[in-house]
Design a protein around this motif. Structure first.
Motif, short mmCIF file in Angstrom:
data_model
loop_
_atom_site.label_atom_id
_atom_site.label_comp_id
_atom_site.label_asym_id
_atom_site.label_seq_id
_atom_site.Cartn_x
_atom_site.Cartn_y
_atom_site.Cartn_z
N MET A 188 0.90 -1.14 0.12
CA MET A 188 -0.08 -0.16 -0.09
C MET A 188 0.90 1.25 0.03
O MET A 188 1.90 1.24 0.66
CB MET A 188 -1.00 0.20 1.32
CG MET A 188 -1.79 1.09 1.23
SD MET A 188 -3.06 1.30 2.67
CE MET A 188 -4.06 -0.15 2.12
N THR A 189 0.50 2.29 -0.64
CA THR A 189 1.23 3.53 -0.90
C THR A 189 1.04 4.24 0.47
O THR A 189 -0.21 4.44 1.02
CB THR A 189 0.69 4.44 -2.01
OG1 THR A 189 -0.55 4.83 -1.73
CG2 THR A 189 0.98 3.59 -3.28
N LYS A 202 -6.29 -3.55 -5.33
CA LYS A 202 -4.63 -3.99 -5.37
C LYS A 202 -4.25 -3.52 -4.08
O LYS A 202 -2.96 -3.50 -3.67
CB LYS A 202 -4.14 -2.93 -6.49
CG LYS A 202 -4.48 -3.58 -7.75
CD LYS A 202 -3.99 -2.36 -8.95
CE LYS A 202 -4.00 -3.14 -10.22
NZ LYS A 202 -2.93 -3.93 -10.61
N GLY A 203 -5.10 -2.96 -3.04
CA GLY A 203 -4.75 -2.35 -1.77
C GLY A 203 -3.87 -1.07 -1.96
O GLY A 203 -3.12 -0.93 -1.21
N MET A 215 -12.75 0.43 -7.39
CA MET A 215 -12.73 -0.91 -7.05
C MET A 215 -11.42 -1.67 -7.31
O MET A 215 -10.95 -2.27 -6.75
CB MET A 215 -13.97 -1.84 -7.84
CG MET A 215 -15.51 -1.32 -7.47
SD MET A 215 -16.76 -2.06 -8.41
CE MET A 215 -16.11 -3.67 -8.52
N ALA A 216 -10.93 -1.28 -8.64
CA ALA A 216 -9.39 -1.92 -8.92
C ALA A 216 -8.59 -1.60 -8.01
O ALA A 216 -7.55 -2.42 -7.63
CB ALA A 216 -9.05 -1.27 -10.27
N ALA A 237 4.04 6.12 -12.14
CA ALA A 237 3.93 6.68 -11.09
C ALA A 237 5.25 6.06 -10.00
O ALA A 237 5.21 6.52 -8.93
CB ALA A 237 2.66 6.87 -10.31
N GLY A 238 5.51 4.89 -10.65
CA GLY A 238 6.43 4.24 -9.48
C GLY A 238 5.66 3.34 -8.63
O GLY A 238 6.47 2.83 -7.51
N LEU A 239 4.61 2.99 -8.71
CA LEU A 239 3.84 2.17 -7.81
C LEU A 239 3.40 0.87 -8.07
O LEU A 239 2.65 0.16 -7.43
CB LEU A 239 2.50 2.97 -7.50
CG LEU A 239 2.37 4.34 -7.13
CD1 LEU A 239 1.17 5.25 -6.98
CD2 LEU A 239 3.13 4.35 -5.55
N ALA A 240 3.79 0.42 -9.14
CA ALA A 240 3.72 -0.94 -9.69
C ALA A 240 4.81 -1.87 -9.28
O ALA A 240 5.79 -1.72 -9.17
CB ALA A 240 3.49 -0.86 -11.16
#
Length: 86
Positions: free
Chosen positions: A1-2, A27-28, A22-23, A83-86
Motif C-alpha cells: 500500500m502507498t 490492489k490495496g 474497485m481496482a 508513478a512508480g507504484l507498480a
C-alpha cells in the motif's frame, strides 16, 4: 500500500470512476477521492492536465497525472508504473 494516497479526481455519476476505485481497492492502493463537481479548483486542475477536458477519473501521484476515462486495467497499470507504484 502507498503511504501517500493517489489523488483520484472524479464525479458521483462516473462509472469509470467506480471501476477505478474497485481496482485500486483490490490492489490495496490508497487513494483520496476529489469530486470535481464540488471543487471548482479540482475541475480546473483536471482540465489543465487533460488538454482542457473534464476527463474523469484522472489520477495524480507526485508529478504523474493521467486520465483513465474509458477505464481499463491496462490504463491503471500504465499509470501505476509511471508513478512508480507498480
Amino acid at each position: 500500500m502507498t503511504q501517500t494516497p493517489i489523488r483520484m479526481y472524479s464525479t458521483s455519476w462516473c462509472s469509470d470512476c467506480r471501476a477505478a476505485k474497485m481496482a485500486l481497492d483490490k490492489k490495496g492502493i490508497a487513494y483520496q477521492e476529489i469530486n470535481i463537481e464540488e471543487q471548482p479548483d479540482a475541475a480546473e486542475y483536471v482540465m489543465s492536465v487533460n488538454g482542457g477536458k473534464r476527463s474523469v477519473p484522472t489520477l495524480q501521484y507526485g508529478d504523474v497525472a493521467a486520465s483513465l476515462s474509458g477505464f481499463s486495467i491496462t490504463k491503471l497499470n500504465d499509470f501505476l508504473g509511471k508513478a512508480g507504484l507498480a
